[in-house]
Design a protein around this motif. Structure first.
Motif, mmCIF file in Angstrom:
data_model
loop_
_atom_site.group_PDB
_atom_site.id
_atom_site.type_symbol
_atom_site.label_atom_id
_atom_site.label_comp_id
_atom_site.label_asym_id
_atom_site.label_seq_id
_atom_site.Cartn_x
_atom_site.Cartn_y
_atom_site.Cartn_z
ATOM 1 N N ALA A 269 0.835 -1.213 0.000
ATOM 2 C CA ALA A 269 0.000 0.000 0.000
ATOM 3 C C ALA A 269 0.862 1.252 0.000
ATOM 4 O O ALA A 269 0.566 2.237 -0.703
ATOM 5 N N ILE A 270 1.955 1.260 0.799
ATOM 6 C CA ILE A 270 2.835 2.431 0.857
ATOM 7 C C ILE A 270 3.511 2.655 -0.494
ATOM 8 O O ILE A 270 3.597 3.789 -0.988
ATOM 9 N N ILE A 271 3.982 1.573 -1.109
ATOM 10 C CA ILE A 271 4.642 1.698 -2.414
ATOM 11 C C ILE A 271 3.657 2.198 -3.470
ATOM 12 O O ILE A 271 3.983 3.074 -4.285
ATOM 13 N N ALA A 272 2.426 1.664 -3.452
ATOM 14 C CA ALA A 272 1.407 2.106 -4.408
ATOM 15 C C ALA A 272 1.035 3.569 -4.177
ATOM 16 O O ALA A 272 0.856 4.336 -5.131
ATOM 17 N N LEU A 273 0.937 3.968 -2.899
ATOM 18 C CA LEU A 273 0.623 5.358 -2.580
ATOM 19 C C LEU A 273 1.708 6.292 -3.100
ATOM 20 O O LEU A 273 1.414 7.341 -3.696
ATOM 21 N N ALA A 274 2.966 5.923 -2.877
ATOM 22 C CA ALA A 274 4.072 6.751 -3.366
ATOM 23 C C ALA A 274 4.056 6.840 -4.885
ATOM 24 O O ALA A 274 4.318 7.909 -5.461
ATOM 25 N N GLY A 275 3.740 5.723 -5.550
ATOM 26 C CA GLY A 275 3.674 5.741 -7.012
ATOM 27 C C GLY A 275 2.549 6.608 -7.524
ATOM 28 O O GLY A 275 2.720 7.407 -8.456
ATOM 29 N N ALA A 276 1.366 6.504 -6.909
ATOM 30 C CA ALA A 276 0.214 7.302 -7.342
ATOM 31 C C ALA A 276 0.447 8.780 -7.100
ATOM 32 O O ALA A 276 0.034 9.633 -7.907
ATOM 33 N N SER B 45 9.665 12.122 -12.746
ATOM 34 C CA SER B 45 8.519 11.827 -11.873
ATOM 35 C C SER B 45 7.627 10.730 -12.435
ATOM 36 O O SER B 45 7.218 9.821 -11.711
ATOM 37 N N THR B 46 7.305 10.811 -13.722
ATOM 38 C CA THR B 46 6.404 9.816 -14.314
ATOM 39 C C THR B 46 7.022 8.419 -14.349
ATOM 40 O O THR B 46 6.392 7.454 -13.890
ATOM 41 N N PRO B 47 8.246 8.238 -14.867
ATOM 42 C CA PRO B 47 8.847 6.897 -14.833
ATOM 43 C C PRO B 47 8.970 6.334 -13.418
ATOM 44 O O PRO B 47 8.771 5.136 -13.201
ATOM 45 N N LEU B 48 9.299 7.216 -12.455
ATOM 46 C CA LEU B 48 9.412 6.745 -11.073
ATOM 47 C C LEU B 48 8.057 6.293 -10.545
ATOM 48 O O LEU B 48 7.954 5.271 -9.857
ATOM 49 N N GLY B 49 6.998 7.051 -10.866
ATOM 50 C CA GLY B 49 5.660 6.651 -10.447
ATOM 51 C C GLY B 49 5.250 5.324 -11.051
ATOM 52 O O GLY B 49 4.682 4.461 -10.368
ATOM 53 N N VAL B 50 5.534 5.136 -12.331
ATOM 54 C CA VAL B 50 5.206 3.870 -13.006
ATOM 55 C C VAL B 50 5.978 2.718 -12.369
ATOM 56 O O VAL B 50 5.423 1.629 -12.140
ATOM 57 N N ALA B 51 7.259 2.953 -12.073
ATOM 58 C CA ALA B 51 8.074 1.892 -11.466
ATOM 59 C C ALA B 51 7.536 1.504 -10.092
ATOM 60 O O ALA B 51 7.476 0.313 -9.745
ATOM 61 N N LEU B 52 7.133 2.487 -9.296
ATOM 62 C CA LEU B 52 6.608 2.190 -7.957
ATOM 63 C C LEU B 52 5.277 1.456 -8.039
ATOM 64 O O LEU B 52 5.050 0.481 -7.302
#
Length: 271
Positions: A158-165, A252-259
């Motif tokens: 959940a934390i990883i998904a939250l950071a990605g979103a 920011s976008t690639p990092l969000g997708v990776a997370l």
């Protein structure tokens, strides 16, 4: 003439050459302290382990009034301040550099820089205490409902998904723009009156915007392990690039997708 050069008053170049190495040395000292702490027998205190189970912390918990609350909080605060200094101060170099130039001719120049840093660290310290309280509440919930411990990986996912979103949110970009333009940020807020208070509040205000764009990434340390220097370095580099490099916003976008992808993989491997 470059705008940055115009901000540099005559006779301040020597102080400017000294300031950045001193700040860099403080950041390096924070990283070195974290490395030494992580490799010591007390490295588990960095990783939010059971501080009251054994060792010196357990002894202090018994002898200090309210020790089961005070001692873990003190250990956590020390770890958090070190971690914040190591990870976040490099992202604020443009702010300190700008403020250093603008106040170079003041007799209380050094004190104002310290107050700026204290204001900035105060905000991150408050955020750390809130994160610590939330983490303690989650641990208490796990202790009261043992079945949750078998699904503890859900919290990490959940934390990883939250950071990605959050990488795609408007709040992220609004705060990031404030952090990426330190000159306009300082000029809009620095009046030069009641200097000590304004310097501290300038650090607080910048810290709020910094927390606004980086809080989700910092929460990853609870999912990845606060004692992992490798993850700290990786996240610190990502945040510094986002804030200080011209093309940083494109990260920011690639990092969000990776997370988000990492969260999906984590769920898939445990489902």
């Amino acid at each position: 003439m470059k705008p940055s050069a115009a901000l540099l008053p005559p006779g301040s170049s020597r102080r400017h050459r000294v300031f950045l190495p001193v700040l860099a040395a403080l950041i390096a000292l924070a990283w070195l302290s974290l490395w030494a702490w992580a490799r010591s027998p007390y490295g588990r205190y960095l990783d939010h382990g059971d501080w009251t189970a054994s060792g010196p912390a357990a002894f202090l918990c018994r002898v200090v009034p309210g020790g089961t609350v005070v001692v873990p909080m003190a250990l956590y605060a020390a770890a958090w301040i070190l971690m914040t200094a190591a990870m976040m101060l490099p992202t604020t170099l443009p702010l300190f550099n700008t403020f250093d130039r603008l106040t170079a001719q003041r007799s209380d120049h050094g004190r104002l820089l310290i107050l700026l840093g204290l204001g900035y660290m105060t905000v991150w310290g408050a955020f750390g205490l809130l994160a610590h309280a939330l983490h303690s509440a989650v641990l208490s919930l796990f202790a009261s409902i043992p079945a949750l411990a078998w699904h503890g990986w859900l919290i990490g996912a959940a934390i990883i998904a939250l950071a990605g979103a959050f990488q795609f949110s408007r709040l992220k970009y609004r705060c990031l723009e404030k952090c990426r333009t330190p000159l306009s940020f300082v000029i809009q807020r620095w009046r030069g009156q009641a200097q000590a208070r304004h310097a501290f509040m300038l650090g607080v205000q910048h810290g709020l915007f910094c927390v606004g764009c980086c809080w989700a990434l910092m929460l990853l340390m609870f999912a990845l392990g606060a004692g992992s220097l490798g993850w700290m370095l990786l996240l610190a580099a990502a945040m510094a690039i986002e804030k200080n490099v011209r093309w940083g916003r494109r990260l920011s976008t690639p990092l969000g997708v990776a997370l988000l992808s990492g969260a999906v993989v984590l769920v898939a491997t445990h489902a």
